[in-house]
Scaffold this motif. Structure first.
Motif, short mmCIF file in Angstrom:
data_model
loop_
_atom_site.label_atom_id
_atom_site.label_comp_id
_atom_site.label_asym_id
_atom_site.label_seq_id
_atom_site.Cartn_x
_atom_site.Cartn_y
_atom_site.Cartn_z
N GLY A 106 -39.05 74.41 105.56
CA GLY A 106 -37.78 73.84 106.04
C GLY A 106 -38.01 72.47 106.64
N ASN A 134 -37.15 69.49 105.61
CA ASN A 134 -36.24 68.39 105.28
C ASN A 134 -35.21 68.08 106.36
OD1 ASN A 134 -35.59 71.05 104.24
ND2 ASN A 134 -33.68 70.17 103.50
N THR A 135 -34.95 69.03 107.25
CA THR A 135 -33.87 68.81 108.24
C THR A 135 -34.27 69.39 109.59
OG1 THR A 135 -32.92 70.95 107.62
CG2 THR A 135 -31.92 68.98 106.62
N LEU A 183 -34.98 71.21 112.99
CA LEU A 183 -36.18 71.48 113.78
C LEU A 183 -37.44 71.32 112.94
CD1 LEU A 183 -34.99 74.65 115.77
CD2 LEU A 183 -34.60 72.23 116.24
N ASP A 238 -38.03 77.86 96.84
CA ASP A 238 -36.94 78.66 97.40
C ASP A 238 -37.53 79.91 98.05
OD1 ASP A 238 -34.74 80.14 98.05
OD2 ASP A 238 -33.74 79.91 96.12
N LEU A 239 -37.45 79.97 99.37
CA LEU A 239 -38.13 81.02 100.13
C LEU A 239 -37.29 82.29 100.30
CD1 LEU A 239 -39.74 78.69 102.82
CD2 LEU A 239 -40.83 79.65 100.78
N ASN A 252 -40.74 77.89 109.67
CA ASN A 252 -39.52 77.39 110.31
C ASN A 252 -38.25 77.67 109.49
OD1 ASN A 252 -37.78 75.32 111.92
ND2 ASN A 252 -37.80 74.55 109.81
N ALA A 293 -38.67 81.67 116.16
CA ALA A 293 -37.86 82.82 116.57
C ALA A 293 -36.49 82.31 117.01
CB ALA A 293 -38.59 83.57 117.67
N TYR A 315 -29.16 88.10 111.19
CA TYR A 315 -29.95 87.07 111.86
C TYR A 315 -30.65 87.65 113.10
CZ TYR A 315 -31.05 82.45 113.85
OH TYR A 315 -31.69 81.35 114.36
N LYS A 345 -34.64 87.83 113.60
CA LYS A 345 -35.34 87.08 114.66
C LYS A 345 -35.96 88.03 115.70
CE LYS A 345 -34.60 82.91 113.04
NZ LYS A 345 -35.71 82.06 112.56
N GLY A 347 -33.64 77.38 121.94
CA GLY A 347 -32.33 77.72 122.49
C GLY A 347 -31.26 77.22 121.54
N MET A 384 -29.67 74.48 119.67
CA MET A 384 -30.11 73.15 119.27
C MET A 384 -29.06 72.51 118.36
SD MET A 384 -33.10 73.77 120.71
CE MET A 384 -34.28 72.49 120.34
N THR A 407 -28.31 71.25 115.36
CA THR A 407 -28.75 71.16 113.95
C THR A 407 -27.68 71.82 113.07
OG1 THR A 407 -29.83 73.30 113.84
CG2 THR A 407 -31.19 71.47 114.65
N THR A 429 -26.27 75.42 113.88
CA THR A 429 -25.28 75.68 114.93
C THR A 429 -24.00 74.87 114.74
OG1 THR A 429 -26.41 74.00 116.25
CG2 THR A 429 -26.97 76.29 116.72
P1 NAD Z 1 -31.31 73.79 109.51
O1 NAD Z 1 -30.27 74.55 108.79
O2 NAD Z 1 -31.19 72.31 109.65
O3 NAD Z 1 -32.74 74.08 108.89
C1 NAD Z 1 -33.05 75.22 108.15
C2 NAD Z 1 -34.15 74.86 107.19
O4 NAD Z 1 -34.52 76.01 106.44
C3 NAD Z 1 -33.70 73.79 106.20
O5 NAD Z 1 -34.75 72.87 106.04
C4 NAD Z 1 -33.49 74.58 104.92
O6 NAD Z 1 -33.71 73.82 103.77
C5 NAD Z 1 -34.55 75.66 105.08
N1 NAD Z 1 -34.25 76.81 104.24
C6 NAD Z 1 -33.23 77.69 104.37
N2 NAD Z 1 -33.25 78.58 103.37
C7 NAD Z 1 -34.31 78.26 102.58
C8 NAD Z 1 -34.85 78.79 101.39
N3 NAD Z 1 -34.29 79.84 100.75
N4 NAD Z 1 -35.94 78.21 100.85
C9 NAD Z 1 -36.51 77.14 101.45
N5 NAD Z 1 -36.05 76.59 102.59
C10 NAD Z 1 -34.96 77.14 103.14
O7 NAD Z 1 -31.35 74.46 110.94
P2 NAD Z 1 -32.50 74.45 112.06
O8 NAD Z 1 -31.79 74.71 113.33
O9 NAD Z 1 -33.37 73.27 111.97
O10 NAD Z 1 -33.30 75.77 111.71
C11 NAD Z 1 -34.71 75.85 111.68
C12 NAD Z 1 -35.16 77.18 112.22
O11 NAD Z 1 -34.82 77.25 113.61
C13 NAD Z 1 -34.49 78.38 111.56
O12 NAD Z 1 -35.43 79.42 111.40
C14 NAD Z 1 -33.44 78.78 112.59
O13 NAD Z 1 -33.09 80.12 112.49
C15 NAD Z 1 -34.20 78.46 113.85
N6 NAD Z 1 -33.37 78.34 115.06
C16 NAD Z 1 -32.43 77.37 115.20
C17 NAD Z 1 -31.69 77.31 116.37
C18 NAD Z 1 -30.63 76.27 116.59
O14 NAD Z 1 -29.95 76.33 117.61
N7 NAD Z 1 -30.46 75.31 115.72
C19 NAD Z 1 -31.92 78.21 117.39
C20 NAD Z 1 -32.88 79.17 117.22
C21 NAD Z 1 -33.62 79.23 116.06
#
Ligand code: NAD
Length: 253
Positions: A17, A19-20, A22, A65-66, A92, A144, A158, A162, A189, A191, A193, A196
């Motif tokens: 993950g 590309n975007t 976290l 594709d995961l 991630n 997590a 979800y 987690k 927490g 974030m 992105t 959310t």
């Molecule tokens: P995001 O949607 O920007 O990032 C998710 C990433 O996962 C992207 O890069 C996406 O391409 C990748 N992804 C999703 N499905 C995929 C697949 N099938 N194959 C390959 N890649 C895939 O959101 P984020 O907030 O950066 O999320 C990153 C991690 O942080 C996630 O595990 C999310 O659950 C976790 N998280 C986020 C928050 C928050 O508040 N944003 C809080 C707790 C945990």
């Protein structure tokens, strides 16, 4: 000097993950600490490579594709072909589906559990085999969530994934610590992105969430970069199976 133990020069990290959000923040942090980064993205690679190479870092994009475990071994193989080894894995990539539990579909259950938990396990297994082959340990960091600790609402798959990640982190840490493989997790927490976006676009939920964060702001990707560098580094050699909240104090309330 103590800061040397945080230096990741010569290390190779796989970040899913990349590309975007976290994942991108973590890639940039690990690269700035000296690691070469193999970033796994699903559709479009984003500008992570440009940002890292502009700073003199090395980056390899891997499209995969995961939602299934089919690409797992290829991710390890492509990383080794380019960089020769693997030292760090950051699991991630993750998705969320929102719906009342009473109406929740099997697809929204399976997609989330497969991506957030099943693939994390099998990618960790493949990385650990590589670490054991190399013979000098490694670091696995799982992403997590607050919903590893709390129930949440309208996100049953979800929360299950987690909560499972926190347990899996402990189990793998117990099995692999003797091989100098540290398995830990970061629980972000709330974030700012894509994950959310729906919450932030809902004025009521957004205000409720912000009002409960002691730091009085949503987190940003840079907030997880330092903790990720720490857990990826030899400064964390005796940290095993721990889930570190990076939450602006949310859980302390
Ligand atoms: P995001 O949607 O920007 O990032 C998710 C990433 O996962 C992207 O890069 C996406 O391409 C990748 N992804 C999703 N499905 C995929 C697949 N099938 N194959 C390959 N890649 C895939 O959101 P984020 O907030 O950066 O999320 C990153 C991690 O942080 C996630 O595990 C999310 O659950 C976790 N998280 C986020 C928050 C928050 O508040 N944003 C809080 C707790 C945990």
């Amino acid at each position: 000097m103590i800061l040397d133990s945080f230096n990741l020069s010569g290390k190779v990290a796989i970040v899913t993950g990349s590309n975007t959000g976290l994942g991108q923040g973590i890639c940039l942090g690990l690269a700035e600490a000296g690691a070469k980064v193999a970033g796994v993205y699903r559709n479009t690679p984003g500008d992570t490579e440009k940002m890292i190479t502009a700073d003199g870092g090395e980056y390899l994009g891997i499209k995969a594709d995961l939602v299934s475990i089919e690409p797992v071994q290829r991710i390890i193989d492509e990383t080794i072909k380019k960089f020769g080894r693997v030292d760090i894995l950051v699991n991630n990539a993750g998705i969320i589906r929102r719906e009342d539990s009473i109406n929740f579909t099997e697809k929204d259950w399976d997609d989330v559990l497969n991506t957030n938990l099943k693939t994390v396990f099998f990618l960790s297994q493949a990385a650990a085999k590589q670490f054991m082959k190399q013979g000098d340990g490694g670091k696995i960091i799982n992403i997590a969530s607050m919903l590893s600790f709390q129930g949440g609402i309208r996100v049953p798959s979800y929360t299950s994934s987690k909560s499972g990640i926190m347990g899996l982190t402990r189990l793998l840490a117990c099995e692999w610590a003797k091989d100098n493989i540290n398995v830990n997790a970061i629980a972000p927490g709330y974030m700012d992105t894509n994950n959310t976006e729906a919450l932030r676009n809902d004025p009521k939920r957004s205000a409720e969430i912000l009002g409960r964060i002691p730091a009085d702001r949503w987190g940003i990707p840079e907030d997880v970069a330092g903790p990720a560098v720490f857990l990826a580094s030899s400064a964390a050699d005796y940290v095993n199976g721990y889930t570190l909240a990076v939450d602006g104090g949310w859980l302390a309330r």
